[in-house]
Write a protein that holds these residues in place. Structure first.
Motif, PDB file in Angstrom:
ATOM      1  N   ASP A 231       0.855  -1.179   0.000  1.00 45.29           N
ATOM      2  CA  ASP A 231       0.000   0.000   0.000  1.00 45.29           C
ATOM      3  C   ASP A 231       0.895   1.234   0.000  1.00 45.29           C
ATOM      4  OD1 ASP A 231       0.959   0.240   2.675  1.00 45.29           O
ATOM      5  OD2 ASP A 231      -0.649  -1.101   3.336  1.00 45.29           O
ATOM      6  N   PHE A 232       0.266   2.384   0.258  1.00 48.21           N
ATOM      7  CA  PHE A 232       1.021   3.634   0.352  1.00 48.21           C
ATOM      8  C   PHE A 232       0.943   4.217   1.756  1.00 48.21           C
ATOM      9  CE2 PHE A 232       0.183   3.334  -4.205  1.00 48.21           C
ATOM     10  CZ  PHE A 232       1.466   3.510  -4.696  1.00 48.21           C
ATOM     11  N   THR A 233       0.894   3.324   2.702  1.00 51.16           N
ATOM     12  CA  THR A 233       0.882   3.770   4.104  1.00 51.16           C
ATOM     13  C   THR A 233       1.952   3.024   4.894  1.00 51.16           C
ATOM     14  OG1 THR A 233      -0.908   2.173   4.536  1.00 51.16           O
ATOM     15  CG2 THR A 233      -1.551   4.450   4.053  1.00 51.16           C
ATOM     16  N   SER A 234       1.589   1.900   5.496  1.00 52.09           N
ATOM     17  CA  SER A 234       2.496   1.188   6.402  1.00 52.09           C
ATOM     18  C   SER A 234       3.679   0.544   5.686  1.00 52.09           C
ATOM     19  CB  SER A 234       1.722   0.115   7.176  1.00 52.09           C
ATOM     20  OG  SER A 234       1.104  -0.804   6.287  1.00 52.09           O
ATOM     21  N   SER A 235       3.570   0.247   4.386  1.00 49.50           N
ATOM     22  CA  SER A 235       4.666  -0.400   3.655  1.00 49.50           C
ATOM     23  C   SER A 235       5.903   0.486   3.564  1.00 49.50           C
ATOM     24  CB  SER A 235       4.215  -0.790   2.247  1.00 49.50           C
ATOM     25  OG  SER A 235       3.182  -1.753   2.293  1.00 49.50           O
ATOM     26  N   TRP A 236       5.715   1.782   3.761  1.00 50.04           N
ATOM     27  CA  TRP A 236       6.810   2.736   3.613  1.00 50.04           C
ATOM     28  C   TRP A 236       7.327   3.238   4.954  1.00 50.04           C
ATOM     29  CZ3 TRP A 236       8.221   3.565  -1.475  1.00 50.04           C
ATOM     30  CH2 TRP A 236       7.321   3.082  -2.436  1.00 50.04           C
ATOM     31  N   ARG A 237       6.764   2.730   6.026  1.00 54.21           N
ATOM     32  CA  ARG A 237       7.051   3.285   7.341  1.00 54.21           C
ATOM     33  C   ARG A 237       8.515   3.112   7.749  1.00 54.21           C
ATOM     34  NH1 ARG A 237       3.679   2.151  12.984  1.00 54.21           N
ATOM     35  NH2 ARG A 237       4.993   3.491  14.310  1.00 54.21           N
ATOM     36  N   ASN A 238       9.103   1.941   7.458  1.00 49.46           N
ATOM     37  CA  ASN A 238      10.496   1.703   7.878  1.00 49.46           C
ATOM     38  C   ASN A 238      11.531   2.320   6.935  1.00 49.46           C
ATOM     39  OD1 ASN A 238      10.456  -0.013   5.684  1.00 49.46           O
ATOM     40  ND2 ASN A 238      10.285  -1.879   6.904  1.00 49.46           N
TER      41      ASN A 238
END
Length: 611
Positions: A231-238
């Motif tokens: 997605d474009f939320t949690s997948s980019w968090r790290n």
């Protein structure tokens, strides 16, 4: 007013929740009537609005920076007069848009109306329930909605590169659905149906843009262990997905291994700093905006759209390139080993054949040897030369791969062995040519001796004597020449033996001629050997001397005379043998003067010296 984001270094959380008490102070008293769950929903929405406000402000300022002195400080206040919105549209359309220069609310409404008309009619942007009055009044939701519609049209409209799901291997746990779900928004009971519909229409992100960017991101992150873009939320968090994209395009500048050891905040900071330094992408979002429990999808999408424009192509994966290099190196090494093993085996067989002592005593054996040598040169040599050329090509490819390994045996050793084989074959051909020349010369002499034997009684004595002398001189020359040639031992022995046989035949013809020269007595024709005795063919192989008894046995077995005739013939043979013995002694003296072998012992010594 947006709440301030506080970083908590102790628990590594970058976005601290705003306390309910502080948030309630900024809201109407009606919020107190909501239950805690609804208040939390409203608080999260306000947090997202604050993040969007900050991100959209940075985005507008990025384009306004081309106009000196123009800058947005507060998004909800600075856009109310419409001047900055019109300037932004002029930057995107590269056209001059008429505007009101006054500062009254009327002039502001006219400027906002001009802006909305330009978006609707000139660019076919659908605007629902966005009225000029609300923008002039600084409505936060509608202002954010208008800026988002402008972003979608001018920022996302050129994202046209699309790859079908069937043609891409996706680095994901699940496939992409045909219609990605729109992120739902929780609303409280105090929000009206009209407001809910307005919010859905404004907040909606077209699925085709999201779908294309999601496919692109998954392509870029493919083959990176543990990095999955869902997605474009949690997948980019790290932050690893950002670094993976940048690493794929800059493998020598990004240490992707460090991304697996660093914290989320460190990875995001590294990614945003690198993109700004090397690609000019402004920091639209802050690390704490992404490293949160519920990151804002619009802000991440906006940043990724900028990243897409500078990294839209798909270079060969650095890990895949290394994998392909190692795989190619293994294939080349296996092929090289197989070809070199086969080539070395063939070379050893040919060297064994060419370096062994050559022995052919019959014409058939000699012809078989020549045929085999011809096959080696004209067929096998060409076949294995192709293998050698392939080995040289593999060695060159191995150097291009810059491998740490090495090919064994090395190509230099193979080249040396091949050159040595070619030299050996050429030497052997020269030996055979010399042998053929000797054989031809001896065949000519033997043919001449045979002619002399046949015509000795029909020609002049002086002519026969001259012919024999000439043959003797030629034979001596061949004998001397034979000792200077590098013929194999067996062939040297055969040639010398044949020379000796021809020498004996020449001497016998000298004895049987009507007039014996060289100081020997004359034998009358009537006392010459009988026809059957003349047919006696003396062949000396090991020793030129034979006992008188052996000759008598031969005569006794082949000729039946009466005793008188036999005694008479024996006396004649005894006389011939006496003469022959003198000739042999004279020949030995002559041989000793020419350094030719006299006995078997001398011949054996010559063989050893030659060998």
């Amino acid at each position: 007013m947006p709440t301030e984001m506080i970083v908590d270094n102790h628990d590594n959380k970058f976005l601290q929740e705003i306390s309910d008490q502080d948030w309630i102070y900024e809201k109407p008293i009606s919020v107190l009537s909501l239950d805690p769950a609804d208040r939390k929903v409203l608080k999260v929405a306000d947090q997202r609005d604050a993040i969007q406000k900050k991100t959209f402000t940075k985005w507008i300022n990025f384009y306004l920076s081309t106009r000196n002195g123009l800058y947005v400080d507060d998004l909800f206040l600075d856009l109310r007069d419409g001047h900055l919105l019109l300037t932004l549209l002029e930057i995107f359309t590269n056209q001059i848009i008429p505007r009101e220069r006054g500062t009254s609310k009327f002039h502001a409404l006219r400027n906002i109306e001009q802006c909305l008309q330009c978006l609707k009619h000139d660019h076919n942007i659908r605007l629902v329930n966005i009225r000029p009055e609300e923008l002039v009044n600084g409505n936060p939701k509608l202002t954010l909605g208008l800026i988002w519609r402008i972003i979608l049209h001018f920022q996302f409209s050129d994202i046209t590169s699309f790859i079908s799901d069937d043609n891409i291997s996706i680095n994901s746990h699940q496939s992409i659905p045909s219609n990605l779900p729109i992120q739902s928004t929780l609303v409280s009971n105090s929000i009206t149906i009209e407001t809910l519909v307005k919010k859905i229409l404004i907040d909606q992100v077209p699925s085709n843009y999201r779908h294309r960017l999601l496919l692109w991101a998954r392509q870029q992150c493919q083959y990176y262990p543990g990095i999955y873009v869902e997605d474009f939320t949690s997948s980019w968090r790290n932050g690893r997905a950002f670094l993976a994209i940048l690493h794929r395009h800059n493998p020598k500048l990004i240490d992707i291994q460090q991304a697996y050891r660093s914290s989320n905040r460190e990875n995001l900071t590294r990614a945003f700093n690198f993109a700004e330094k090397h690609y000019g992408i402004t920091k639209l979002i802050d690390p704490e905006d992404v490293d949160s429990d519920v990151p804002d999808e619009k802000c991440i999408l906006l940043y990724i759209s900028h990243l897409y424009k500078v990294c839209s192509n798909l270079p060969i994966h650095p890990f895949q390139e290394e994998h392909n290099r190692i795989q190619q190196e293994g294939k080349l090494s296996y092929e090289y080993t197989s070809l070199s093993t086969e080539l070395l085996k063939w070379l050893r067989i040919k060297f064994d054949f060419l370096n062994c002592e050559i022995k052919f005593q019959t014409f058939e054996q000699y012809q078989m040897f020549k045929n085999r040598l011809e096959i080696i040169k004209n067929t096998e040599l060409l076949k294995y030369n192709q293998s050698l050329q392939r080995l040289r090509s593999i060695d060159a490819e191995f150097e291009i791969l810059q491998s740490n390994g090495s090919l064994q045996p090395d190509i230099e050793s193979l080249n040396l062995a091949w050159n040595k084989l070619e030299i050996t074959i050429n030497d052997m051909e020269n030996i055979l040519k010399k042998y053929d020349k000797l054989k031809l010369d001896l065949d000519v002499i033997e043919h001449d001796i045979t002619n002399i034997e046949i015509k000795s009684k029909q020609t002049d004595d002086h002519l026969t004597e001259n012919s024999i002398s000439e043959l003797q001189i030629k034979l001596d020359q061949i004998s001397n020449h034979c000792q200077t040639l590098s013929l194999p031992n067996e062939q040297t022995r055969i040639v010398l033996e044949r020379i000796n046989q021809l020498n004996l035949r020449i001497n016998i013809n000298s004895v049987s001629s009507p007039t014996i020269t060289n100081g020997f007595h004359h034998i009358p024709k009537e006392q010459a050997l009988s026809p059957k005795i003349e047919q006696l063919n003396v062949i000396v192989t090991e020793d030129f001397r034979q006992t008188r008894s052996s000759l008598q046995l031969m005569i006794d077995d082949s000729i039946q005379f009466n005793i008188k005739d036999l005694i008479k013939e024996l006396h004649m043979i005894d006389s011939i043998l006496h003469t022959l013995n003198q000739l042999i002694q004279q020949r030995q003296i002559h041989l000793s003067e020419t350094s030719l072998p006299i006995s078997n012992d001398d011949l054996l010594i010559l063989y050893k010296q030659h060998k």
